[in-house]
Enzyme design. Structure first.
Site, PDB file in Angstrom:
ATOM      1  N   HIS A  58       0.801  -1.152   0.205  1.00  0.00           N
ATOM      2  CA  HIS A  58      -0.099   0.162  -0.109  1.00  0.00           C
ATOM      3  C   HIS A  58       0.902   1.177   0.054  1.00  0.00           C
ATOM      4  CE1 HIS A  58      -3.628  -2.007   2.042  1.00  0.00           C
ATOM      5  NE2 HIS A  58      -3.301  -2.874   0.896  1.00  0.00           N
ATOM      6  N   GLU A  60       0.988   3.625   1.899  1.00  0.00           N
ATOM      7  CA  GLU A  60       1.514   4.132   3.132  1.00  0.00           C
ATOM      8  C   GLU A  60       2.643   3.455   3.652  1.00  0.00           C
ATOM      9  OE1 GLU A  60      -1.649   3.521   2.134  1.00  0.00           O
ATOM     10  OE2 GLU A  60      -3.225   4.181   3.616  1.00  0.00           O
ATOM     11  N   CYS A  88      -6.169   1.946   5.768  1.00  0.00           N
ATOM     12  CA  CYS A  88      -6.584   0.507   6.292  1.00  0.00           C
ATOM     13  C   CYS A  88      -6.125   0.376   7.714  1.00  0.00           C
ATOM     14  CB  CYS A  88      -6.381  -0.558   5.277  1.00  0.00           C
ATOM     15  SG  CYS A  88      -4.937  -1.091   5.192  1.00  0.00           S
ATOM     16  N   CYS A  91      -2.307  -0.343   7.467  1.00  0.00           N
ATOM     17  CA  CYS A  91      -1.413   0.869   7.396  1.00  0.00           C
ATOM     18  C   CYS A  91      -1.836   1.510   8.643  1.00  0.00           C
ATOM     19  CB  CYS A  91      -2.038   1.557   6.450  1.00  0.00           C
ATOM     20  SG  CYS A  91      -1.528   0.901   4.529  1.00  0.00           S
TER      21      CYS A  91
END
Length: 155
Positions: A58, A60, A88, A91
């Site tokens: 992801h 992040e 999410c 993260c």
């Protein structure tokens, strides 16, 4: 009544939105992230799950890893993470573990978010670090990017 003037987005969020657009162009879900220390950009990333065959890639996570490498430390004390979508749960947990001081995100994610929706990681009693959280910065543009991306896939 006259329209309110549009305020320019902070430079890190503008960059995160540009990274998200690039991710969409390459078939990734359009999410971009930038890590700053003061006015300095330490790291930036876009979603890279499909391109790297890595479900944890992801934006992040990739940006946090790069910022930690740049600082030579697993702790991002004094840093701000700018991201185009509410993180999410995975993260959000990484943000807490990295000790990011401030999280600024654009669009809410009622379905998959882990900060203000879903798991609400920072509200859990087991969370050891809670960053300052600011949502809604660049929300309209980020939400539009996401809507267009998924609408194009439904055709």
């Amino acid at each position: 009544m006259p329209a309110l003037p549009a305020f320019p987005l902070p430079r890190p969020m503008r960059r995160a939105l540009d990274l998200a657009a690039g991710a969409a162009a390459s078939g990734e879900v359009p999410v971009g992230a930038v890590v700053t220390s003061g006015e300095t950009i330490l790291a930036e990333a876009a979603n890279a799950m499909r391109g790297s065959n890595d479900p944890t890639a992801h934006a992040e996570i990739v940006a946090i890893r790069a910022a930690a490498a740049a600082l030579g430390s697993p702790r991002l004390d004094g840093c701000t993470l700018w991201v185009t979508l509410e993180p999410c749960a995975m993260c959000a947990a990484a943000i807490g573990l990295a000790r990011v001081d401030k999280l600024v995100f654009a669009a809410d994610d009622p379905k998959g978010g882990g900060v203000e929706h879903g798991a609400r990681i920072f509200a859990q009693p087991t969370c050891h670090h809670r960053p300052e959280v600011v949502g809604g910065v660049g929300e309209a543009e980020a939400a539009d990017q996401l809507r267009r991306f998924f609408a194009d896939r439904r055709v």
